[in-house]
Structures are given as C-alpha cells and as structure tokens.
Design an enzyme around this catalytic site. Sequence first.
Site, PDB file in Angstrom:
ATOM      1  N   GLU A 118       0.820  -1.212   0.000  1.00  0.00           N
ATOM      2  CA  GLU A 118       0.000   0.000   0.000  1.00  0.00           C
ATOM      3  C   GLU A 118       0.857   1.266   0.000  1.00  0.00           C
ATOM      4  O   GLU A 118       0.628   2.185   0.802  1.00  0.00           O
ATOM      5  CB  GLU A 118      -0.959  -0.008   1.201  1.00  0.00           C
ATOM      6  CG  GLU A 118      -1.889  -1.206   1.216  1.00  0.00           C
ATOM      7  CD  GLU A 118      -2.973  -1.118   2.290  1.00  0.00           C
ATOM      8  OE1 GLU A 118      -2.786  -0.372   3.263  1.00  0.00           O
ATOM      9  OE2 GLU A 118      -4.018  -1.789   2.143  1.00  0.00           O
ATOM     10  N   GLU A 263      -6.083  -8.150   0.197  1.00  0.00           N
ATOM     11  CA  GLU A 263      -6.524  -8.204   1.591  1.00  0.00           C
ATOM     12  C   GLU A 263      -8.017  -7.922   1.628  1.00  0.00           C
ATOM     13  O   GLU A 263      -8.484  -6.987   0.977  1.00  0.00           O
ATOM     14  CB  GLU A 263      -5.838  -7.120   2.451  1.00  0.00           C
ATOM     15  CG  GLU A 263      -4.346  -7.268   2.605  1.00  0.00           C
ATOM     16  CD  GLU A 263      -3.736  -6.175   3.503  1.00  0.00           C
ATOM     17  OE1 GLU A 263      -4.492  -5.473   4.211  1.00  0.00           O
ATOM     18  OE2 GLU A 263      -2.512  -6.016   3.484  1.00  0.00           O
TER      19      GLU A 263
END
Length: 482
Positions: A118, A263
């Site tokens: 991320e 995720e």
Amino acid sequence: MGWLSFSIGLVSLCSMVFTVSGIGANWGTQCSHPLPPDTVVRLLRDNGFQRIKLFDADYDALRALGKSGIEVMVGIPNDMLLTMASSVKAAEKWVAKNVSTHLTTNNVNIKYVAVGNEPFLETYNGSFLKTTFPALQNVQSALIKAGLGTTVKVTVPLNADVYASSTDYPSGGDFRADIHDLMLAIVKFLSDNGAPFTVNIYPFISLYTDENFPVEYAFFDEKATPVTDGGTTYYNMFDANYDTLVWALQKNGFGNLPIIVGEIGWPTDGDRNANIQYAQRFNQGFMTHILGGKGTPMRPGAVDVYLFSLIDEDAKSVQPGNFERHWGIFNYDGSAKYQLNLGATNSGALAAARGVKYLDQKWCVMKPSAKLDDPQVSLSVSYACGLADCTTLGYGTSCGNLDARGNVSYAFNSYYQRNNQLDQACKFPNVSMITKTDPSVGSCKFPVMIEPYYGGTERTVGSLQKPVILASGLILFLLRIL
Ligand SMILES: *[C@@H]1O[C@H](CO)[C@@H](O)[C@H](O)[C@H]1NC(C)=O
Ligand SMILES: *[C@@H]1O[C@H](CO)[C@@H](O)[C@H](O)[C@H]1NC(C)=O
Ligand SMILES: *[C@@H]1O[C@H](CO)[C@@H](O)[C@H](O)[C@H]1NC(C)=O
Ligand SMILES: *[C@@H]1O[C@H](CO)[C@@H](O)[C@H](O)[C@H]1NC(C)=O
C-alpha cells in the site's frame, strides 16, 4: 524418499477435494509470540488454504512452506523500496536470496513478488511515490535475469484509495487525480509483463471512518438499499468497490488486466464494530459470495482472494485504530475464533492449530488489598499497557464491561503473559499478585500465552522488555481507563 512421496500424495489428494480456485490468506508475523512456522503451515493445509501472502521474505516461513505446494506471494516491505529502486544489483540480490534459493533448494512454490505494501496510502504523504515504480521495474528485470520471468510475477498491493469515482457510482471510476499518470505507468507495466493488479478492499474501514456509512451495505445479505448504476444493481460495497477498479482499468485501456484482492476481512475486537458476530457475518458472507463463482457484475467469474488475516498480531502498531491487532480468523494461539466455511473442507468448521504449547495456567491480577486510588496503580497500568496490549479494553470491545479493578488486572496480566510469566513481571509495587484462578469473565478472556518460539530469528525472551515512549494517543486512551 517416503516423506516426499507422502507429501506429494497429500497435495494431489487436496487438489481433488478442492473445487474452488483457491482461497488465500495473509500471514503477518508482528506477534510477541508467533506460532512456529511449521505449525502455521499445517494449519493452512488442515484448512485447505492454497495460497499465502507474506509481508516480507521471512526465511523460516518460506522454509516451512517448502514442499507444501501452497502458492506464495512474497513481499518487499516499503522500507526496502528505495534500495530496490536505486540499484538493479540490490534487486538481483534480493531475488537471488529471497526467491531463487527458496525455489531451487526448498521447493517453495513462489508465484508472486509483492513490491511494497500500500505504498500510495494517503497517510504516507507521498513518501514512496518516487521509488515504487522503479523498484517494480528493477525487481522485474532481476526476475527475468534469474530465468523466472514467466513463472514469478510482480505486483504492487494497493489500497483501494488509489481510485475513486467522480459520480459515486462504479462507472465513474478512475485513478486518483494526484497519481493518475503514475498509476497508468504501473498498470501498463503490469499488463506488459502479464502481471496482476492487487487491491485491498475494506468495508470495515468505511464503517469505522464514516458514521453515516450504511452498515448493511458492508455485508452480503442484500439488506441495504441497493445502488443502481446504469443497468446494474449493487447490493454490497465489495462488488461496487471492485467494479470501480474494473471501470478505472477499462477506461484507461486495460479492461482485461487480472485483479487479485490482496486483503479483505473484518477485525473482531478493539472497536464497537469489530466483533465476532460482524467478522463471521462478513467473512462467511464474502466466502459464500465468491465461492458461487459468479464474481461481480463487471467481472463475472472466479475472484482471487487473500483473506486478512490468518492470525492476530499483538505487536502491530495501533496507529490505524485498536482493532489493528485483531484481524485474524484465528487467535494468537491458532484456535478458531468462529465457524467459517471456506469451501475446502466438508465440515464447514475451521480446524485449530495442532500441538500448540501453552505456558502454565496462571495469571497476574490486582491484589485485593490494593486501592484503586493508590498512585502506583495508574502508573503500573500505563507501564503495562504501553508494553503489552490493552486494545480489548474500551467502549464496545470484548473487555469493555470490566469494572475498574478488572481493567487493572487485565493490564497487569497482559504484561505478565507477554513476558512469559516471569515472576518479575508481576511485581507492580504492592498492587499485583499471581493467581491460578482464571479471571476471565464472559466475553472477556484473560489469555495465557503460548510458549515462545526460538526459531531462526533472534528475539529477546526471558528478560523484561525495556520501557518504550508511549504514543500520545495511548496515554489519552489510558487516562480514559482510569
Ligand atoms: C531478503 O528478505 C529479507 C526479509 O525481508 C531481508 O531482510 C533481506 O535483506 C533480503 N535479502 C536481500 C539480499 O535483499
Ligand atoms: C504526514 O503529514 C502529516 C501532516 O503534515 C503528519 O502529521 C504525519 O506525521 C505525516 N506522516 C508521515 C508518515 O510522514
Ligand atoms: C475500564 O476501561 C474501559 C476502557 O477504557 C472503560 O471504558 C471503562 O469505563 C473502565 N471501567 C471502569 C469501571 O473504570
Ligand atoms: C508496600 O507495602 C508495605 C507495607 O504496607 C510498605 O511498607 C511499603 O512501603 C510499600 N511499598 C511500596 C513500594 O509502596
């Protein structure tokens, strides 16, 4: 070799039982007491996981995954991106050590390298904007040079905040304006190299950050007011969010780029919306949704997914919120938190980790003779919570109903267990004592820690932890406890 043929036999048996494209999980290791890697790999196999995602190239984890047949995504942490970006040689060394060696000597089924985690999150203030793409290119070159260009694919797990919709509907999806060109360069590079786009999608965070978020839209029971986008109706946030990405890709000429959900999950503690009921409802709803194989309105078919997360991590930063240490579908000791049918076993129940060794059945609690207004009490609680874990104390959490003495005991015990029940760790001056009576009440469990694992990585166990400077947020939190 008998063992080898046994394990091959097991793998082929498993692939006969599975009818799904393969469910995955994230295996994070920021735990004070990680389970031994071999125990975790057996847990994965017992529950039919076929893919695992690692946040770094943890040697012990990779070794344990060797010969398991489980497909591995191995990660390069953000703090290594600068090195990978500045030097092809560094990328080559990383690939040699952390991919090639494991493939050849250990038979680890590495399929993906995740470059960063991320990295474009808005909270990082652009720290990794300049390094992510060059790092991705260097790692790809290194893989090709190592002869792995076709078997191991690169990707960058991105938060869903890299795209947005200008219209609030999926069809308005496009990449975030401030990183639009960068995203297109990365997407083109992934496409040119036959690599997938990886995105993390979190309805829980939407609910956590927006009081007005319609709760039911986070789940899969079609109880929310649906969203109609042209001729398409959306009944849940996951489909709408995923399709916003599909639109963004399509609009920019990459409508066929494969997508992996890196995720997805729901935490069980540390916030009023983080509990067993919601987590089970979300994860089971999601599994049932994708096991049907119908995909999303824009992308019918199988969805590739890594659940977040496998096991709780009690040493994660609580900067995002106290829920951050409670994402596991399994507790710290590998016991299942709730029933979850992953579609891979017949029973529908999760199998717990086997052969887990616990410390003694004893706890550290507040002495009955100690007074709540003794200044030692508040000092000791601050100290204990700063070094151990008090994220289950607070409004709407599993231990939110403890009385004041219960709060103190919880903090003391957390510190005592984290320090492997060392006598020294239950010597808060005149205010603590060791007991063999389980202080747990209702939903509030006072854990007994598992035996520390002394595997390859060095960690300091058996000695008391050094005090750390408390984050200001934590101090405020503690003031509220007392
Ligand atoms: C391999 O990965 C580990 C864990 O992420 C890292 O510490 C190490 O520096 C890497 N090795 C090389 C040669 O880059
Ligand atoms: C990002 O910037 C904000 C405001 O300037 C600051 O408070 C925060 O610490 C920064 N975060 C990082 C990761 O640099
Ligand atoms: C115990 O701690 C929780 C979490 O801070 C707090 O909400 C609660 O009021 C405390 N209970 C008492 C009786 O102090
Ligand atoms: C502990 O209690 C004893 C007896 O009540 C007292 O003499 C001693 O000063 C106390 N110690 C501390 C550190 O408070």
